[in-house]
Write an enzyme that holds these catalytic residues in place. Structure first.
Site, short mmCIF file in Angstrom:
data_model
loop_
_atom_site.label_atom_id
_atom_site.label_comp_id
_atom_site.label_asym_id
_atom_site.label_seq_id
_atom_site.Cartn_x
_atom_site.Cartn_y
_atom_site.Cartn_z
CB CYS A 44 28.45 -3.81 -4.42
SG CYS A 44 29.88 -3.99 -5.51
CB CYS A 65 32.96 -3.40 -8.03
SG CYS A 65 31.48 -2.45 -8.38
CB CYS A 194 37.07 -41.83 39.40
SG CYS A 194 35.52 -41.43 40.26
CB CYS A 259 28.84 -20.13 38.17
SG CYS A 259 29.21 -19.10 39.60
CB CYS A 329 26.19 -15.93 15.25
SG CYS A 329 26.53 -16.09 17.03
CG HIS A 760 26.03 -20.35 16.55
ND1 HIS A 760 26.84 -19.39 15.97
CD2 HIS A 760 25.35 -20.93 15.52
CE1 HIS A 760 26.67 -19.41 14.65
NE2 HIS A 760 25.76 -20.32 14.36
#
Length: 799
Positions: A44, A65, A194, A259, A329, A760
């Protein structure tokens, strides 16, 4: 003793001397490099933080446990290991005198990454004898060294190394084949801002021609003015380097617009020197993309649902989250969906009550123990407690042992790298099916793969003779393509954005895609190359698919990841998936009376195939599934990796790309007798001897492939001669499923992020009449799932 649920919970008394069971146990003086399960119970998710603590067996170092479930007493009764050390952990509250460590890379648990173990604890240990219910003197010579060894040893979970993960970047074809222009050195003052505006930060140097442009403009108006990406759109120069990220040791932030991903330039020093930039005197002054990604992820506001509305955190039974182990995940989202299915819940609840109390195998490596443990952890609600007031995060469960067991020896799922959720779903179903054949007598309910299995009818009609061939193909999901005219076009240039025509075109390209349109594309006829058994020559044919049977749980994958000029990219499109679908129009039909049915390809025509062992790993390392790599080698002669790669890129929409390659057939049932030990291994799993022999012959005595073959040919006769004599000119294995094919949306797995290499996964699950968001160890009430799903799970009405 006190008694609970038929098991005895001893009341321990203290004594100063060591009891007789210590000597009888013949304990070692140290852990001797054995795995020590000291963080959590193996049956558990109770751990050292629970009031009763965790009992670690001093004989085999199992963790059990000591509280409500009393798995410590179960372990003692099953093994007669009586001596344990009880470990309790208490968090030490300390003031934060110093600022947290600065994040310098996209990583967790490694130097420079996010630290997930900043808490400090103090530990309390007690040595006990479970046989005589006695607290022992842990300082005694027989025990002190062993207890110290247990406390100093790395836990079993640390050995799995899944606490650490780091995002990986790779070179691309454009970095490897870069051709630079303009040999003249760039003046230092030209690198100050820039070339098209006055922005002096977030500057990107074109590695082809040396043009300097500012970065992209963010949605909130910050960032740059899109001049670097605008330069790419005008010149097609793909590679840029962020100036403020260059270091003397040769690292820099390099991005490939072609890419659409961050890449590594292994020759960045010489490429910059081409423009007169000496990296030896440079130091990093700005954050890299990786650092900004990680900081943004750590700051995500999970108090809001994905539709922007305030989310209500949920706690209790059925609302338990899964802690992220580092890029896990993909596993968490699939597990949450599977354990939301009533049949799967009932199966493992019933199995847990029987198996956990009777199993004598080591629980950490027993599949039944670990899946029952996971079911209890997710469904009981005991671990769905709020960490802090006004915090969405809950304690959740840490599926470390389950991941280690399921992923063991797998080249990808044993690692801490990000994986595809659908590939894990397939792998897990196969894994469960193989392990549960020997467990079928424990509970009287179907194993999970039967809920998802169905058959597709493939109809192929030769365009030369009009003959028709039917074939039923086992499947567990349907991949739905997005029609090409819905694909999102690349971002328009600044000049194109100024024209109304370009704006209109972009709106049309980004229109939501109805799920029905994807089904229409899937079911449409396709012209394919064909070897007709009647014409005896190569020809063309029309091929289409219909459902000859329907599952209780229908899994639909949206083909969001595609190849655009050999470059993988994700289609960020909205999919309009209705809550109810009726697939009556997709039902297969019986062959027509007037149809000319083609004979099957003769058995002798099947050619045995063994993928080139040197080329196969190369293709797999590029991220293609094994079955596709084998098919590519098969189609291109099995001797040229470049030809195989070309075939893979150009055949991603080919349905046959995921069809396993046929293997050689034995010339007779009595010849080429498989080894007796392999036959014994298969029969020990519950298969008949005839089935075992046939499986080994079909797979050239490859044990792993033989097990897979058996499970994918369960409906075929065991004996090869019976199979040959029962073959018919047309492969229609079973009657058409005539039950109403009506389904209700049950769950959605969504991939967040625009990159095909990272992102994710979260899951939305319908519970009753409300949608619940599972985002690792955060669970919340939410609105309808977003129209960004990657995998849709539909439940058959009335199943």
């Amino acid at each position: 003793s006190t008694q609970r649920h038929g098991a005895f919970r001893p009341v321990f008394r203290k004594m100063s001397s060591v009891c007789s069971h210590v000597a009888a146990s013949n304990l070692a003086s140290s852990v001797q490099n054995q795995l020590v399960y000291k963080e959590e119970c193996t049956k558990c998710f109770d751990n050292q933080d629970f009031p009763a603590g965790l009992d670690v067996c001093l004989k085999c170092f199992n963790g059990a446990c000591a509280g409500e479930n009393q798995h410590n007493m179960q372990h003692f009764q099953q093994t007669n290991h009586a001596i344990v050390v009880n470990i309790k952990r208490t968090k030490i509250e300390v003031a934060q005198d110093e600022p947290p460590q600065k994040i310098t890379k996209l990583a967790i648990g490694v130097e420079g990454g996010a630290d997930v173990n900043t808490d400090l604890y103090e530990y309390d240990t007690t040595v006990k004898c479970l046989a005589c219910a006695t607290v022992l003197d842990k300082t005694s010579p027989q025990l002190s060294a062993l207890v110290d060894s247990v406390m100093l040893a790395s836990s079993a979970s640390m050995h799995e190394s899944t606490k650490e993960w780091e995002a990986q970047r790779f070179p691309c074809e454009h970095t490897l084949t870069l051709q630079q222009q303009n040999n003249a050195a760039i003046a230092q003052k030209s690198l100050a801002h820039c070339g098209q505006c006055e922005l002096s930060s977030n500057l990107w140097l074109c590695l082809v021609c040396g043009d300097l442009g500012c970065g992209r403009k963010y949605a909130d108006g910050t960032g740059g003015n899109n001049h670097a990406v605008g330069h790419f759109e005008q010149t097609q120069h793909p590679l840029v380097c962020k100036l403020g990220t260059i270091t003397a040791d040769g690292t820099a932030d390099v991005y490939c617009y072609a890419c659409n991903d961050e890449v590594i330039d292994e020759s960045i020093g010489s490429h910059l020197a081409h423009f007169g930039i000496d990296i030896a005197g440079l130091s990093k002054t700005e954050k890299t993309i990786a650092e900004m990604e990680l900081e943004q992820n750590l700051k995500l506001d999970f108090s809001q649902s994905m539709d922007g509305k305030k989310a209500t955190p949920l706690f209790g039974a059925g609302y338990t989250g899964l802690q992220n182990l580092g890029n896990s995940c993909y596993m968490a989202s699939i597990l949450q969906v599977l354990f939301s299915v009533p049949e799967i819940q009932q199966r493992y609840k019933a199995m847990a009550t029987i198996h956990l109390s009777t199993c004598t195998e080591p629980a950490a490596t027993c599949f039944a123990c670990q899946i029952c443990k996971l079911a209890d952890g997710l469904l009981s609600g005991r671990y769905s407690t709020q960490k802090h007031p006004e915090d969405m995060e809950q304690t959740g469960v840490r599926p470390q042992m389950f991941k280690a067991l399921v992923g063991r020896n797998h080249p990808e799922f044993s690692t801490n790298r990000m994986q595809d959720a659908l590939e894990f779903f397939h792998y897990l179903l196969d894994f469960v099916q193989q392990r549960e054949r020997v467990l079928s007598s424990i509970v009287d309910s179907p194993e999970p793969s039967r809920l998802f299995g169905f058959k597709l009818q493939q109809r192929t009609q030769c365009q030369n003779c009009s003959g028709v061939s039917y074939k039923n193909i086992p499947a567990s999901e349907v991949t739905l393509p997005i029609p090409n005219h819905y694909h999102v076009a690349p971002p328009p240039s600044v000049e194109e954005q100024a024209s109304n025509a370009a704006k209109t075109e972009q709106v049309v390209a980004a229109a939501p895609v109805p799920l029905s349109v994807c089904f229409d594309q899937f079911g449409s006829e396709e012209v394919v190359d064909y070897n007709c058994t009647h014409c005896r020559m190569p020809t063309k044919a029309l091929k289409s698919f219909r459902f000859s049977s329907f599952p209780d749980m229908l899994v639909l994958q949206i083909q969001r990841f595609v190849y655009d000029q050999w470059v993988p990219r994700k289609l960020d499109l909205k999919i309009v998936a209705p809550t109810h679908i009726d697939l009556t129009h997709m039902r297969a039909t019986e062959p027509g009376a007037s149809e000319f049915l083609l004979a099957d390809e003769p058995e002798s025509a099947s050619v045995g195939f063994v993928p080139n062992p040197e080329l196969l790993p190369t293709l797999e390392s590029m991220g293609f599934p094994r079955v596709q790599c084998e098919r590519a080698l098969y189609e291109t002669g099995n001797n040229d990796s470049n030809a195989a790669v070309t075939w893979l890129f150009s055949n991603q929409d080919n349905p046959d790309i995921n069809v396993p390659i046929p293997t050689a057939k034995s010339t007779s049932a009595g010849s080429n007798e498989p080894p007796a030990d392999l036959i014994a291994q298969l029969t020990s799993m519950g298969f008949t001897e005839a089935k075992a022999k046939r499986a080994l012959r079909e797979t050239n005595n490859n044990m792993e492939r033989a097990v897979d073959w058996v499970f994918s040919h369960m409906d075929e006769p065991d004996d090869e001669s019976t199979a040959a004599s029962s073959s018919a000119p047309m492969q229609v294995d079973e009657p058409i499923d005539n039950r109403p094919p009506k389904f209700q949306l049950h769950a959605v797995v969504t991939h967040l992020g625009s990159s095909v290499h990272s992102g994710h996964y979260v899951a939305h699950v319908l519970q009753g009449d409300k949608w619940v968001l599972f985002n690792d160890n955060k669970v919340a009430l939410t609105g309808e799932p977003p129209q960004a799903g990657y995998i849709y799970f539909y439940r058959r009405i009335g199943s």
